[in-house]
Design an enzyme around this catalytic site. Sequence first.
Site: not given
Ligand code: AMP
Length: 281
Positions: A30, A37
């Site tokens: 997102m 990320h």
């Molecule tokens: P988001 O943009 O928050 O929807 O996250 C996008 C992707 O990044 C998803 O697969 C999340 O699980 C992963 N993600 C977000 N924060 C972390 C983190 N701290 N460690 C590992 N993966 C992450």
Amino acid sequence: MRLIKEVSQMKIWSENARKNGVRIALVPTMGYFHEGHLALMRKAKTLANKVVVSIFVNPIQFGPQEDLKEYPRDLERDASLAQEVGVDVVFAPNAKDMYPQVYQTYVEVTELSKPLCGAKRPGHFKGVATVCLKLFNIVKPHLAVFGLKDYQQFLVVKRMVADLNLDVEIVGHPIVREKDGLAMSSRNIYLSPEERKSAVCLYKALCLAKEKVKKGLKDTNILQKELEEFILSHPYTKVDYIEFRDPEHLIEVREITEPTLLALAVFIGKARLIDNMIIEP
Ligand code: AMP
């Protein structure tokens, strides 16, 4: 690096890549990138010839009272970070292209979506599964990398892929943390400096549980109460859930005799943060 905003253009790029025998990895996000990320993107690069990162704040996974409007966005900064990491395509569709007015089709992973965040955020995983299936159909990746910070999401997407016979390999990536242990999240931007200090209590609670279990405390009811007390001893906190579940089916665990998922959701001020750890018996 290419920035593609139209669904139709993304499909053409992917069809061409596939025709040329290119192995495509997708990292769905997102946006508002942090090191978590970027770690997923680096991992994706090691597993494929071309990496596509999608940036889409998916409206259908947000509840009516949630932070869809406030969710942080910075496409320019994200695109430049993705380029630095060596991403090939940033796919940033707009909501009208993804969900035109006539839109009416949804995917639901029934059981895995019920507990934890599914119980607290009705419809959330229906939105997640639906957008992931759409992204898989548009980007046509051979594999997709997901972070284990969103552990339930990872299980839901894996289940959907297996159940619907999709040809996408789902790869999990460990949680990336700040120096003090706070799991990186775009939502950490909501925290005031004082709240930021409190926010480390999620990670500390996970470590505390690990230690207590190692010392022989196996009753999850007692553990749950002790963790709640610990978290609430930090200012600005409100516990959404503290749960012990089996890491495969998310069935409730009463006594820790096998590796067990400890999953937390805690409000720190207005920000709802999640974290988790697999606790060994
Ligand atoms: P988001 O943009 O928050 O929807 O996250 C996008 C992707 O990044 C998803 O697969 C999340 O699980 C992963 N993600 C977000 N924060 C972390 C983190 N701290 N460690 C590992 N993966 C992450």
